[in-house]
Design a protein around this motif. Structure first.
Motif, PDB file in Angstrom:
ATOM      1  N   TYR A 246       0.965  -1.158  -0.360  1.00 26.48           N
ATOM      2  CA  TYR A 246      -0.058   0.683   0.177  1.00 26.48           C
ATOM      3  C   TYR A 246       0.882   1.044   0.046  1.00 26.48           C
ATOM      4  CZ  TYR A 246      -2.108   3.991   2.491  1.00 26.48           C
ATOM      5  OH  TYR A 246      -2.838   5.215   2.412  1.00 26.48           O
ATOM      6  N   LEU A 247       2.110   1.000   0.741  1.00 22.31           N
ATOM      7  CA  LEU A 247       2.590   2.368   0.744  1.00 22.31           C
ATOM      8  C   LEU A 247       3.401   2.346  -0.065  1.00 22.31           C
ATOM      9  CD1 LEU A 247       3.479   1.833   4.506  1.00 22.31           C
ATOM     10  CD2 LEU A 247       1.987   3.859   3.187  1.00 22.31           C
ATOM     11  N   SER A 248       3.787   1.254  -1.017  1.00 25.56           N
ATOM     12  CA  SER A 248       4.864   1.250  -2.225  1.00 25.56           C
ATOM     13  C   SER A 248       4.440   2.513  -3.210  1.00 25.56           C
ATOM     14  CB  SER A 248       5.235   0.033  -2.604  1.00 25.56           C
ATOM     15  OG  SER A 248       4.152  -0.379  -3.140  1.00 25.56           O
ATOM     16  N   LYS A 249       2.558   2.597  -3.510  1.00 28.59           N
ATOM     17  CA  LYS A 249       1.702   2.816  -4.231  1.00 28.59           C
ATOM     18  C   LYS A 249       1.443   4.687  -3.702  1.00 28.59           C
ATOM     19  CE  LYS A 249       0.135  -1.225  -6.202  1.00 28.59           C
ATOM     20  NZ  LYS A 249      -0.932  -1.963  -6.538  1.00 28.59           N
ATOM     21  N   ASN A 250       1.632   4.692  -2.580  1.00 24.23           N
ATOM     22  CA  ASN A 250       1.412   5.802  -2.293  1.00 24.23           C
ATOM     23  C   ASN A 250       2.030   7.006  -2.273  1.00 24.23           C
ATOM     24  OD1 ASN A 250       0.804   8.331  -0.311  1.00 24.23           O
ATOM     25  ND2 ASN A 250      -0.211   7.004   1.195  1.00 24.23           N
ATOM     26  N   GLY A 363       4.091  14.859  10.421  1.00 23.86           N
ATOM     27  CA  GLY A 363       3.058  14.939  10.110  1.00 23.86           C
ATOM     28  C   GLY A 363       1.925  14.948   8.973  1.00 23.86           C
ATOM     29  N   ARG A 364       2.303  15.977   8.414  1.00 29.13           N
ATOM     30  CA  ARG A 364       1.665  15.998   6.704  1.00 29.13           C
ATOM     31  C   ARG A 364       1.873  14.812   5.757  1.00 29.13           C
ATOM     32  NH1 ARG A 364       0.557  19.960   3.845  1.00 29.13           N
ATOM     33  NH2 ARG A 364       0.816  19.233   2.153  1.00 29.13           N
ATOM     34  N   THR A 365       2.210  14.162   6.394  1.00 27.72           N
ATOM     35  CA  THR A 365       3.245  11.971   5.681  1.00 27.72           C
ATOM     36  C   THR A 365       2.340  11.676   6.260  1.00 27.72           C
ATOM     37  OG1 THR A 365       5.663  13.429   4.628  1.00 27.72           O
ATOM     38  CG2 THR A 365       4.737  10.782   4.371  1.00 27.72           C
ATOM     39  N   LEU A 366       2.001  11.515   7.461  1.00 21.80           N
ATOM     40  CA  LEU A 366       1.501  10.107   7.950  1.00 21.80           C
ATOM     41  C   LEU A 366      -0.419  10.618   7.642  1.00 21.80           C
ATOM     42  CD1 LEU A 366       2.077   8.283  10.175  1.00 21.80           C
ATOM     43  CD2 LEU A 366       1.921   9.648  12.084  1.00 21.80           C
ATOM     44  N   THR A 368      -1.860  11.077   5.369  1.00 22.51           N
ATOM     45  CA  THR A 368      -2.047  11.067   3.912  1.00 22.51           C
ATOM     46  C   THR A 368      -1.788   9.226   3.774  1.00 22.51           C
ATOM     47  OG1 THR A 368       0.826  10.326   3.257  1.00 22.51           O
ATOM     48  CG2 THR A 368      -0.364  12.937   2.899  1.00 22.51           C
ATOM     49  N   VAL A 369      -2.180   8.909   4.547  1.00 25.93           N
ATOM     50  CA  VAL A 369      -1.869   7.297   5.226  1.00 25.93           C
ATOM     51  C   VAL A 369      -3.299   6.415   5.853  1.00 25.93           C
ATOM     52  CG1 VAL A 369      -0.996   5.401   6.822  1.00 25.93           C
ATOM     53  CG2 VAL A 369       0.646   7.033   5.531  1.00 25.93           C
ATOM     54  N   ASP A 370      -3.881   5.566   5.391  1.00 28.08           N
ATOM     55  CA  ASP A 370      -5.588   4.942   6.567  1.00 28.08           C
ATOM     56  C   ASP A 370      -4.851   5.312   7.126  1.00 28.08           C
ATOM     57  OD1 ASP A 370      -6.567   5.790   4.378  1.00 28.08           O
ATOM     58  OD2 ASP A 370      -6.499   3.412   3.081  1.00 28.08           O
ATOM     59  N   LYS A 372      -5.089   1.340   9.435  1.00 27.66           N
ATOM     60  CA  LYS A 372      -4.641   0.630   9.478  1.00 27.66           C
ATOM     61  C   LYS A 372      -3.576   0.641   9.423  1.00 27.66           C
ATOM     62  CE  LYS A 372      -7.461  -1.308   5.138  1.00 27.66           C
ATOM     63  NZ  LYS A 372      -7.297  -1.963   4.487  1.00 27.66           N
ATOM     64  N   TYR A 373      -2.484   1.388   8.556  1.00 35.29           N
ATOM     65  CA  TYR A 373      -0.921   1.471   8.143  1.00 35.29           C
ATOM     66  C   TYR A 373      -0.515   2.288   9.093  1.00 35.29           C
ATOM     67  CZ  TYR A 373      -4.010  -0.994   3.767  1.00 35.29           C
ATOM     68  OH  TYR A 373      -4.333  -1.692   2.909  1.00 35.29           O
ATOM     69  N   ARG A 374      -0.777   3.005   9.884  1.00 32.32           N
ATOM     70  CA  ARG A 374      -0.657   3.738  10.390  1.00 32.32           C
ATOM     71  C   ARG A 374       0.785   3.405  11.433  1.00 32.32           C
ATOM     72  NH1 ARG A 374      -4.124   5.815  14.355  1.00 32.32           N
ATOM     73  NH2 ARG A 374      -5.554   7.080  12.643  1.00 32.32           N
ATOM     74  N   GLU A 375       0.719   2.611  12.186  1.00 31.18           N
ATOM     75  CA  GLU A 375       2.011   2.338  13.423  1.00 31.18           C
ATOM     76  C   GLU A 375       2.746   1.825  12.024  1.00 31.18           C
ATOM     77  OE1 GLU A 375      -0.677   0.886  13.624  1.00 31.18           O
ATOM     78  OE2 GLU A 375      -1.487   0.585  15.557  1.00 31.18           O
ATOM     79  N   THR A 376       2.345   1.172  10.726  1.00 27.62           N
ATOM     80  CA  THR A 376       4.146   0.831  10.505  1.00 27.62           C
ATOM     81  C   THR A 376       4.894   2.219   9.463  1.00 27.62           C
ATOM     82  OG1 THR A 376       3.100  -1.374  10.228  1.00 27.62           O
ATOM     83  CG2 THR A 376       5.154  -0.480   8.028  1.00 27.62           C
ATOM     84  N   ALA A 377       3.796   2.868   9.139  1.00 34.54           N
ATOM     85  CA  ALA A 377       3.645   4.560   7.998  1.00 34.54           C
ATOM     86  C   ALA A 377       4.960   5.243   8.947  1.00 34.54           C
ATOM     87  CB  ALA A 377       2.942   4.842   7.303  1.00 34.54           C
ATOM     88  N   GLY A 378       4.513   5.202  10.105  1.00 30.75           N
ATOM     89  CA  GLY A 378       5.372   5.836  11.011  1.00 30.75           C
ATOM     90  C   GLY A 378       6.462   6.032  11.889  1.00 30.75           C
TER      91      GLY A 378
END
Length: 440
Positions: A246-250, A363-366, A368-370, A372-378
């Motif tokens: 998901y993140l690779s396509k964001n 803060g801005r980048t986080l 952009t993430v759904d 349910k993906y927040r912990e890994t995105a952080g």
């Protein structure tokens, strides 16, 4: 009467729990102190171990490399337990890393010091991965970016404390280390170098006491989980592979990751070599005096955050940071080419402009993430801190190649140029979104 604390389905809260937010914010100066002590160690190790600028930069590589390697495991711990558990683990590992300075100072090898620095960084990776995201979660979603900016405001206080500890307990009065060693016999130089390395232990003894107190607070205070409610909906449960896909396509997320990487490269290069820049331009000063320039830098960093917090209530953050980027390019160009001590003040001034960069990008980048993906995105955003491992090595390489540390400040100038372009692009995107919402 205080409103009852309610957690919404996305993990955010209806209000800020003040005590818990204060305790999480106290973590920010703790990693600030460790990071600023690296600037002291780089200066000390260059002379004691007779290192090139390129080799001294591996202090930062060990430090930020630890962040990079542990961020995903830290996110996994958060996902399976809670932010509080990850923070406690981080504090324990930070304590162990500080204890490693005891054998390092006795063994007196560069490699063992790098191991101790790496150990501290593992603990800090847990702390930053959890605390940065946790600070955004401890309250309403609409004020998440303001909360992390407020917490990050205390990071430079830790930076200042770290430099002051290094100034008075690692560095000494008298001539510079290089000048003192030049007049010694090999036997005298070895004894002197051993004494200097023993002094590096003292700041970490102070930090250990503070860490133990903070650890006790987190063990005994109850904290909200602030995690999205996914257990009732199996479809919302995601594994690491799905999250990374998901993140690779964001695209906005990927742009934010690169910007965070470049920002960390910028900040770390400037701070790693400011003391050395002062010593190169004016060989008549010593390390203790030159460390004052880093104190000024961190005061500037703190003031810059205060100013930015005010400006960003009146103007768009992306607009403010675009202007900051343009000014930063000019200041670092001055630092690289003006052959007198005012160049050092140019490097100090740049710290005013650093203040809002990390928390705003984070803060801005986080956002952009759904959810349910927040912990890994952080965690991946924290992994972008690896820029701090790469930037100083690149600058050190060019310093050795040019034979001029001052001229190598072209490297952070190019980093700031990239950020100015990034924030200009983000500012245009914000304007387009605003116009589209008006039309709708």
């Amino acid at each position: 009467m205080k409103k009852k604390l309610i957690q919404y389905s996305d993990g955010y809260l209806n209000r800020v729990p003040i005590l818990q937010f204060i305790l999480v914010t106290l973590l920010f100066p703790l990693w600030g102190a460790a990071a600023s002590l690296n600037e002291i160690l780089i200066t000390q190790f260059k002379v004691v171990f007779e290192l090139s600028d390129f080799a001294t930069a591996f202090v930062q590589s060990a430090f930020y490399g630890g962040y990079f390697l542990i961020a995903i495991p830290a996110a996994t711990v958060i996902k399976k337990t809670s932010y509080r558990v990850a923070i406690i683990i981080g504090l324990l590992l930070y304590i162990i890393g500080c204890y490693l300075f005891f054998p390092a100072s006795n063994m007196a090898t560069y490699g063992m010091f790098l191991v101790a620095i790496f150990g501290i960084a593992i603990g800090l990776s847990f702390l930053e991965t959890s605390a940065n995201t946790y600070a955004t979660m401890l309250g309403p979603k609409e004020s998440a970016t303001r909360r992390i900016n407020l917490s990050q405001l205390f990071n430079p206080i830790g930076n200042i404390v770290g430099i002051i500890l290094g100034k008075y307990f690692v560095f000494t009065d008298g001539a510079s280390l290089e000048s003192q060693l030049a007049g010694m016999t090999p036997a005298e130089a070895e004894v002197f170098s051993q004494e200097m390395l023993q002094r590096t232990l003292v700041p970490y003894q102070f930090i250990l006491i503070i860490l133990l107190v903070v650890l006790l607070m987190f063990l005994f205070v109850k904290f909200p989980k602030t995690k999205p409610e996914t257990s009732k909906n199996v479809k919302n449960k995601v594994n690491l592979g799905e999250t990374l896909k998901y993140l690779s396509k964001n695209n906005p997320f990927k742009k934010g990751i690169l910007a965070q990487f470049i920002y960390m490269a910028l900040q770390t290069t400037v701070w790693s070599f400011t003391i050395r820049l002062a010593l190169e331009i004016n060989p008549n000063i010593n390390e203790r005096f030159a460390s004052n320039f880093m104190i000024y830098s961190f005061v500037a960093f703190f003031v810059g955050r205060l100013i930015a917090n005010v400006l960003m209530t009146k103007f768009k953050p992306t607009f403010v940071l675009t202007i900051y980027g343009i000014i930063g390019v000019a200041a670092l160009t001055y630092t690289a080419f003006v052959p007198n001590m005012t160049a050092v003040y140019g490097a100090i001034f740049v710290s005013v402009l650093f203040g809002p960069c990390w928390p705003t990008i984070y803060g801005r980048t986080l956002e952009t993430v759904d959810d349910k993906y927040r912990e890994t995105a952080g965690a991946i955003l924290v992994m972008a801190i690896i820029g701090g491992a790469v930037g100083p090595v690149v600058q050190g390489f060019f310093s050795d190649m040019f034979g001029s540390l001052q001229l190598s400040f072209i490297i952070p100038m190019l980093f700031f140029l990239y950020l100015a372009i990034y924030f200009l692009s983000e500012n245009k995107n914000d304007s387009h979104v605003k116009e589209e919402s008006k039309i709708a």
